[in-house]
Motif scaffolding. Sequence first.
Motif, mmCIF file in Angstrom:
data_model
loop_
_atom_site.group_PDB
_atom_site.id
_atom_site.type_symbol
_atom_site.label_atom_id
_atom_site.label_comp_id
_atom_site.label_asym_id
_atom_site.label_seq_id
_atom_site.Cartn_x
_atom_site.Cartn_y
_atom_site.Cartn_z
ATOM 1 N N ASN A 13 0.812 -1.221 0.000
ATOM 2 C CA ASN A 13 0.000 0.000 0.000
ATOM 3 C C ASN A 13 0.842 1.267 0.000
ATOM 4 O O ASN A 13 0.603 2.184 -0.781
ATOM 5 N N SER A 14 1.854 1.331 0.867
ATOM 6 C CA SER A 14 2.664 2.553 0.930
ATOM 7 C C SER A 14 3.557 2.685 -0.298
ATOM 8 O O SER A 14 3.758 3.785 -0.812
ATOM 9 N N GLY A 15 4.098 1.585 -0.804
ATOM 10 C CA GLY A 15 4.922 1.646 -2.006
ATOM 11 C C GLY A 15 4.142 2.157 -3.204
ATOM 12 O O GLY A 15 4.630 2.989 -3.978
ATOM 13 N N LYS A 16 2.916 1.679 -3.364
ATOM 14 C CA LYS A 16 2.053 2.151 -4.459
ATOM 15 C C LYS A 16 1.749 3.635 -4.292
ATOM 16 O O LYS A 16 1.754 4.400 -5.260
ATOM 17 N N ARG A 17 1.488 4.042 -3.048
ATOM 18 C CA ARG A 17 1.189 5.449 -2.777
ATOM 19 C C ARG A 17 2.383 6.328 -3.126
ATOM 20 O O ARG A 17 2.235 7.354 -3.790
ATOM 21 N N PHE A 18 3.595 5.933 -2.673
ATOM 22 C CA PHE A 18 4.800 6.697 -3.006
ATOM 23 C C PHE A 18 4.993 6.782 -4.519
ATOM 24 O O PHE A 18 5.273 7.847 -5.061
ATOM 25 N N TYR A 19 4.839 5.657 -5.203
ATOM 26 C CA TYR A 19 5.015 5.633 -6.658
ATOM 27 C C TYR A 19 4.054 6.614 -7.341
ATOM 28 O O TYR A 19 4.458 7.430 -8.161
ATOM 29 N N ASN A 20 2.779 6.529 -6.988
ATOM 30 C CA ASN A 20 1.772 7.389 -7.619
ATOM 31 C C ASN A 20 2.000 8.868 -7.307
ATOM 32 O O ASN A 20 1.854 9.719 -8.189
ATOM 33 N N LYS A 23 4.938 10.192 -9.383
ATOM 34 C CA LYS A 23 4.562 10.378 -10.784
ATOM 35 C C LYS A 23 3.655 11.600 -10.952
ATOM 36 O O LYS A 23 3.728 12.288 -11.962
ATOM 37 N N GLU A 24 2.805 11.886 -9.960
ATOM 38 C CA GLU A 24 1.937 13.063 -10.019
ATOM 39 C C GLU A 24 2.731 14.352 -9.839
ATOM 40 O O GLU A 24 2.451 15.353 -10.493
ATOM 41 N N ILE A 25 3.710 14.330 -8.940
ATOM 42 C CA ILE A 25 4.506 15.531 -8.663
ATOM 43 C C ILE A 25 5.249 15.988 -9.903
ATOM 44 O O ILE A 25 5.277 17.166 -10.229
ATOM 45 N N ASN A 26 5.880 15.041 -10.577
ATOM 46 C CA ASN A 26 6.692 15.403 -11.732
ATOM 47 C C ASN A 26 6.750 14.227 -12.693
ATOM 48 O O ASN A 26 7.357 13.208 -12.392
ATOM 49 N N GLN A 27 6.150 14.388 -13.851
ATOM 50 C CA GLN A 27 6.134 13.328 -14.852
ATOM 51 C C GLN A 27 7.530 13.011 -15.380
ATOM 52 O O GLN A 27 7.754 11.969 -15.969
ATOM 53 N N ASN A 28 8.478 13.919 -15.172
ATOM 54 C CA ASN A 28 9.834 13.703 -15.660
ATOM 55 C C ASN A 28 10.690 12.880 -14.709
ATOM 56 O O ASN A 28 11.795 12.484 -15.069
ATOM 57 N N PHE A 29 10.210 12.638 -13.478
ATOM 58 C CA PHE A 29 10.930 11.747 -12.582
ATOM 59 C C PHE A 29 10.928 10.357 -13.208
ATOM 60 O O PHE A 29 9.915 9.896 -13.733
ATOM 61 N N LYS A 30 12.057 9.687 -13.156
ATOM 62 C CA LYS A 30 12.098 8.294 -13.575
ATOM 63 C C LYS A 30 11.981 7.475 -12.297
ATOM 64 O O LYS A 30 12.879 7.490 -11.456
ATOM 65 N N VAL A 31 10.856 6.803 -12.133
ATOM 66 C CA VAL A 31 10.566 6.069 -10.909
ATOM 67 C C VAL A 31 10.486 4.582 -11.229
ATOM 68 O O VAL A 31 9.781 4.171 -12.146
ATOM 69 N N LYS A 32 11.227 3.793 -10.460
ATOM 70 C CA LYS A 32 11.186 2.334 -10.583
ATOM 71 C C LYS A 32 10.866 1.749 -9.222
ATOM 72 O O LYS A 32 11.064 2.385 -8.189
ATOM 73 N N VAL A 33 10.374 0.509 -9.226
ATOM 74 C CA VAL A 33 10.015 -0.197 -7.998
ATOM 75 C C VAL A 33 10.848 -1.473 -7.921
ATOM 76 O O VAL A 33 10.911 -2.230 -8.887
ATOM 77 N N LEU A 34 11.488 -1.695 -6.779
ATOM 78 C CA LEU A 34 12.251 -2.920 -6.554
ATOM 79 C C LEU A 34 11.359 -3.942 -5.868
ATOM 80 O O LEU A 34 10.843 -3.702 -4.777
ATOM 81 N N LEU A 35 11.156 -5.056 -6.548
ATOM 82 C CA LEU A 35 10.355 -6.162 -6.019
ATOM 83 C C LEU A 35 11.188 -7.419 -6.011
ATOM 84 O O LEU A 35 12.144 -7.536 -6.772
#
Length: 84
Positions: A13-20, A23-35
Amino acid sequence: MTEFKVLVVGYGNSGKRFYNILKEINQNFKVKVLLKSLPKNKNRRKFLYTNKEAIIFNPNLVIISSPISTHVDYCIFFAKNKIN
């Protein structure tokens, strides 16, 4: 302007929230998730699956949102690799 890379560790839940939020703050951020396992029916391009892939990604910032029992291990790993 240089690309700002963020790695989110964990996708509960928190990882999804951080990711979203990132992405909302700045579309130019390159965001990846480590699973540690493959997600079902997800956009696999946003995921990394090993610590080696995380280092190759070379993030400017890591947000640890995995289970609490793993936080220290991730902190030590990223600190040894000079990643905030």
